[in-house]
Design a protein around this motif. Structure first.
Motif, PDB file in Angstrom:
ATOM      1  N   UNK A  49      -6.442   7.659   7.517  1.00  0.00           N
ATOM      2  CA  UNK A  49      -5.982   6.496   7.761  1.00  0.00           C
ATOM      3  C   UNK A  49      -6.356   5.403   6.866  1.00  0.00           C
ATOM      4  N   UNK A  50      -7.706   5.508   6.508  1.00  0.00           N
ATOM      5  CA  UNK A  50      -8.326   4.589   5.473  1.00  0.00           C
ATOM      6  C   UNK A  50      -7.501   4.598   4.468  1.00  0.00           C
ATOM      7  N   UNK A  51      -7.359   5.894   3.652  1.00  0.00           N
ATOM      8  CA  UNK A  51      -6.703   6.023   2.426  1.00  0.00           C
ATOM      9  C   UNK A  51      -5.144   5.505   2.330  1.00  0.00           C
ATOM     10  N   UNK A  52      -4.667   6.104   3.325  1.00  0.00           N
ATOM     11  CA  UNK A  52      -3.330   5.631   3.414  1.00  0.00           C
ATOM     12  C   UNK A  52      -2.824   4.072   3.745  1.00  0.00           C
ATOM     13  N   UNK A  53      -3.637   3.465   4.499  1.00  0.00           N
ATOM     14  CA  UNK A  53      -3.123   2.026   5.079  1.00  0.00           C
ATOM     15  C   UNK A  53      -3.828   1.172   3.700  1.00  0.00           C
ATOM     16  N   UNK A  54      -5.015   1.459   3.428  1.00  0.00           N
ATOM     17  CA  UNK A  54      -5.757   0.575   2.358  1.00  0.00           C
ATOM     18  C   UNK A  54      -5.068   0.717   1.169  1.00  0.00           C
ATOM     19  N   UNK A  55      -4.462   1.569   0.720  1.00  0.00           N
ATOM     20  CA  UNK A  55      -3.558   1.683  -0.613  1.00  0.00           C
ATOM     21  C   UNK A  55      -1.862   1.451  -0.506  1.00  0.00           C
ATOM     22  N   UNK A  56      -1.384   1.259   0.597  1.00  0.00           N
ATOM     23  CA  UNK A  56      -0.380   0.904   0.684  1.00  0.00           C
ATOM     24  C   UNK A  56       0.297  -0.278   0.051  1.00  0.00           C
ATOM     25  N   UNK A  57      -0.587  -1.294  -0.325  1.00  0.00           N
ATOM     26  CA  UNK A  57      -0.078  -2.426  -1.076  1.00  0.00           C
ATOM     27  C   UNK A  57       0.147  -1.799  -2.693  1.00  0.00           C
ATOM     28  N   UNK A  67       2.130   8.369   8.240  1.00  0.00           N
ATOM     29  CA  UNK A  67       1.395   9.649   8.525  1.00  0.00           C
ATOM     30  C   UNK A  67       0.017   9.256   8.769  1.00  0.00           C
ATOM     31  N   UNK A  68      -0.670   8.532   7.901  1.00  0.00           N
ATOM     32  CA  UNK A  68      -1.866   7.987   8.015  1.00  0.00           C
ATOM     33  C   UNK A  68      -2.208   7.272   9.036  1.00  0.00           C
ATOM     34  N   UNK A 243      -0.720  11.116  -3.003  1.00  0.00           N
ATOM     35  CA  UNK A 243       0.263  10.193  -2.893  1.00  0.00           C
ATOM     36  C   UNK A 243      -0.202   8.975  -2.403  1.00  0.00           C
ATOM     37  N   UNK A 244      -1.388   8.652  -1.759  1.00  0.00           N
ATOM     38  CA  UNK A 244      -1.731   7.307  -1.361  1.00  0.00           C
ATOM     39  C   UNK A 244      -2.947   6.751  -2.338  1.00  0.00           C
ATOM     40  N   UNK A 245      -3.770   7.561  -3.060  1.00  0.00           N
ATOM     41  CA  UNK A 245      -4.732   7.133  -3.872  1.00  0.00           C
ATOM     42  C   UNK A 245      -4.435   7.338  -5.179  1.00  0.00           C
ATOM     43  N   UNK A 246      -4.402   8.638  -5.676  1.00  0.00           N
ATOM     44  CA  UNK A 246      -4.270   8.765  -6.974  1.00  0.00           C
ATOM     45  C   UNK A 246      -2.998   8.278  -7.844  1.00  0.00           C
TER      46      UNK A 246
END
Length: 415
Positions: A49-57, A67-68, A243-246
């Motif tokens: 959740x943290x990775x997917x939501x915080x990197x969405x921008x 998903x996150x 997909x959300x961070x790298x």
């Protein structure tokens, strides 16, 4: 996430799941094993959740966001499952069957969310509304369990209820449908990572099947099911981190890097880019004994374009000249704008081929001037420097030689 990083990540979750935790189970008992397994899964889901939501921008990936976000609420139900597990004795008034109810609700929420994710594509999502929907569903599930509305899933001394077994098979069916829908994700994600999420779902399905077999919440089938589920969650980390961070950060850093070596007006290399690629080429030439030719040029009377038609027209002229340059020289020649109306081309060839390219550019210049009356007063001056095979001349030295010859040519024209 590079291939080696992905490999080491899978190795780590494999050792944790199938070596470390079974040892805990064997020597410290099932309750500690279950508590550790569940807590690790919960931590993984919260990290998703943290990775997917915080990197969405940065990623703008609505599938990852969906998903996150779902996994935050999966983690909440998992937390209640762990607290209410038989033998924990933490929450007053908890019945032994509630843990199984929380588990079934958790897995159903997870399975449905993964299936829905395959239909999202690039549709816009409201993060706030998404959380409100999931929060309402989760609260509804919790209330239904504590008020006795949620069907009984496990009875001490008897085992699983028919409802629980049917629900597990429904979850398996949803998982199979999700696997069949994964091709839809292949349009937006790297195929290798779509396969990773496919394996995650497959291990989750194996866990669900095993969960239909246990009689006691402490028996082997239940433990094996938890291990398979943890491994499934670990594989999801590989997908979400990629997909959300790298990916977004790689794109962001690549964009910053490109801006640092590119001229903002023409898109050609700037001095930084020229120096970086020249240095790499000269290092390579130590092994292959390559000859280089540096051609420096600037536009004669360019100031007249700015003075007569304005700087916007001058910028347009520079962009047009860039097109002439890139067509006159080869794709692998290093073409750069040093500043103003001054350009440089570094070729891995001798003076003969550089002279041919220069002539090609001069011919293109004449056509350009003939078709645009605002370019008729322009001319072009050149300075050439050659770096013979085996030479140790630096880029700065080549630029100095070419610049001196360029000045000489311009002085001849003025005289």
């Amino acid at each position: 996430m590079e291939k080696t990083d992905r490999f080491y990540g899978v190795i780590a979750i494999t050792i944790l799941t199938f070596v470390f935790l079974p040892i805990i189970w064997a020597f410290q008992g099932y309750l500690l094993f279950h508590t550790l397994t569940e807590n690790i899964s919960i931590i993984i889901h919260i990290l998703l959740f943290v990775v997917g939501s915080r990197t969405y921008k940065f990623s703008k990936n609505t599938v990852v966001l969906f998903i996150s976000t779902a996994y935050l609420y999966v983690a909440a139900l998992g937390f209640l499952h762990a607290l209410s597990y038989k033998g924990m004795n933490i929450i007053v008034g908890i019945e032994s069957g509630m843990a199984t109810q929380f588990w079934v609700a958790r897995r159903m929420l997870e399975a449905v969310s993964l299936l829905l994710a395959t239909f999202i594509g690039k549709k816009a999502l409201s993060f706030v509304r998404l959380n409100i929907v999931y929060a309402l569903i989760t609260i509804g599930v919790i209330v239904s369990i504590f008020t006795g509305i949620f069907p009984v899933c496990y009875i001490d001394g008897i085992g699983l209820t028919t409802f629980k077994k049917i629900t597990e098979y429904v979850i398996i069916l949803i998982g199979v449908l999700t696997l069949l829908r994964l091709k839809a994700l292949g349009k937006s994600f790297d195929l290798v990572y779509v396969k990773v999420i496919g394996w995650a779902i497959a291990f989750g399905l194996a866990a669900e099947f095993v969960f239909t077999l246990y009689v006691s919440v402490y028996d082997s089938f239940n433990g094996i099911g938890h291990l398979l589920y943890l491994f499934s969650s670990g594989l999801l980390v590989v997908f979400i981190v990629r997909e959300g961070l790298d990916k977004p950060y790689n794109i962001m850093f690549h964009t910053v890097y490109e801006k640092s070596i590119r001229d903002h007006l023409t898109g050609l290399y700037n001095r930084n880019g020229l120096e970086e690629f020249a240095h790499a080429s000269f290092e390579r030439a130590k092994r292959f004994k390559t000859t280089f030719c540096l051609l420096m040029m600037d536009l004669d009377n360019f100031k007249m374009v700015n003075d007569e038609y304005g700087h916007m027209e001058g910028d347009e002229a520079l962009r047009e000249f860039k097109e002439l340059l890139t067509r006159a020289f080869r794709e692998y020649d290093i073409v750069a704008r040093l500043g103003g109306d001054e350009f440089v081309v570094l070729m891995e060839d001798g003076a003969d081929l550089a002279a041919i390219a220069q002539k090609r550019l001069e011919t293109a210049m004449e056509t350009w001037k003939a078709t645009n009356h605002r370019r008729r007063q322009l001319g072009i001056s050149f300075g050439m420097a050659v770096r013979d095979a085996g030479s140790t001349a630096t880029l700065a030295e080549l630029l100095a030689v070419a610049d001196a010859l360029l000045i000489q040519e311009k002085l001849k024209k003025h005289s």
